[in-house]
Design an enzyme around this catalytic site. Sequence first.
Site, mmCIF file in Angstrom:
data_model
loop_
_atom_site.group_PDB
_atom_site.id
_atom_site.type_symbol
_atom_site.label_atom_id
_atom_site.label_comp_id
_atom_site.label_asym_id
_atom_site.label_seq_id
_atom_site.Cartn_x
_atom_site.Cartn_y
_atom_site.Cartn_z
ATOM 1 N N CYS A 137 30.925 40.925 78.146
ATOM 2 C CA CYS A 137 31.459 41.538 79.373
ATOM 3 C C CYS A 137 32.761 40.866 79.824
ATOM 4 C CB CYS A 137 30.469 41.434 80.533
ATOM 5 S SG CYS A 137 28.756 41.627 80.099
ATOM 6 N N ASP A 138 32.846 39.543 79.696
ATOM 7 C CA ASP A 138 33.911 38.819 80.399
ATOM 8 C C ASP A 138 34.928 38.092 79.524
ATOM 9 O OD1 ASP A 138 32.782 39.618 82.803
ATOM 10 O OD2 ASP A 138 31.422 37.913 82.857
ATOM 11 N N CYS A 187 27.713 36.412 80.353
ATOM 12 C CA CYS A 187 27.854 37.489 79.368
ATOM 13 C C CYS A 187 29.234 37.438 78.721
ATOM 14 C CB CYS A 187 27.634 38.838 80.055
ATOM 15 S SG CYS A 187 27.983 40.241 78.998
#
Length: 314
Positions: free
Chosen positions: A136-137, A133
């Site tokens: 997200c990261d 993701c």
Amino acid sequence: MYDVVIIGAGPAGLTAAIYTSRARLKTLLIESSTTPGQAVITSDIENYPGFPEELAGFDLIDRFKKQAKKFGTEFKIDNVKSIKEDKAKKSWQISQEARTIDSLSVIVATGARPRKLDIPGEDKFRGKGVSYCAVCDAAFFREKNIAVVGGGDTAVEEALFLTKFANKVTLIHRRDKLRATKILEERASANKKIEFIWNSRVEEIKGGDKVESLKITNLKDKKEKDFSCEGVFIFVGYVPNTDFLKGILKLDKEGYVITDDDMRTAKKGIFAAGDVRRKLLRQVVTASGDGATAAFASRMYVEGLKGIAYPPLP
Ligand code: NAP
């Protein structure tokens, strides 16, 4: 007893909820507590009609949710474990971790989750350099050198997004040309931060506490090499979230639910919509279309059971 229980809070499930709630069906939407939807973690959705400016998946899904709530959809967070027919009540029993509920109809909109490479180091370094993701990261990889595995729309789109953070993004693909849409390929080729490694397979993810390198095999000359990087984002397609439906619905060999054009599955009263369904094109706009159709078909089914359905037009 609900009229309809919708499983999944992506574009398909939420669109279905907007339609069934507006049709005044008693609607419950069950949202997974563990698996985030694909749309919600998409950095920028640029082909959903009506939004020519930058549109984060999270913001779009938030709008869908507000709309469903406005019309009275009830929301619960839980994970569905199984669905069982109650022949006497002509309904379906939906068992979750916390409780079991009954509904006259069910719309399965559970989508799909990222496919894993299933190679050594993948599980060990998940959250320590291995990610599925970018939204997200990405921020953890500022000024770092990272790899992206895959050659489809997701891999290229997310590689482009990652260039906003990383120093260099190397896209590793098993063939010598991308599967992704041309416009994405053009952008990636023009982006100075993106490099490509073609015809190559990642065999292993290596490191100490965190990812340090990838073992790669060139599929043409079979030569192996170590590629140094601090993170690897894996985008090699999806696997449908249908484990709880095995033995209940008809699935294809990859596990996608088989439906007719009106989203009916092999079982009366169960409908499926969105990425979880066997279909040609998996997009937010097609998932929404499926959701609306599934909602209408489930409404006809429920009203038929209650004996209040309008006869079809001639
Ligand atoms: P995809 O289209 O199925 O592509 C998966 C990619 O991963 C392919 O390039 C494939 O290689 C590669 N791959 C598969 N298994 C592999 C393995 N074991 N090892 C190495 N590489 C592997 O998946 P996706 O890119 O996630 O897209 C899924 C769907 O969502 C598609 O319909 C796509 O069009 C859609 N989507 C659309 C947008 C958009 O419209 N903006 C954005 C994202 C996704 P090969 O090419 O060799 O098969």
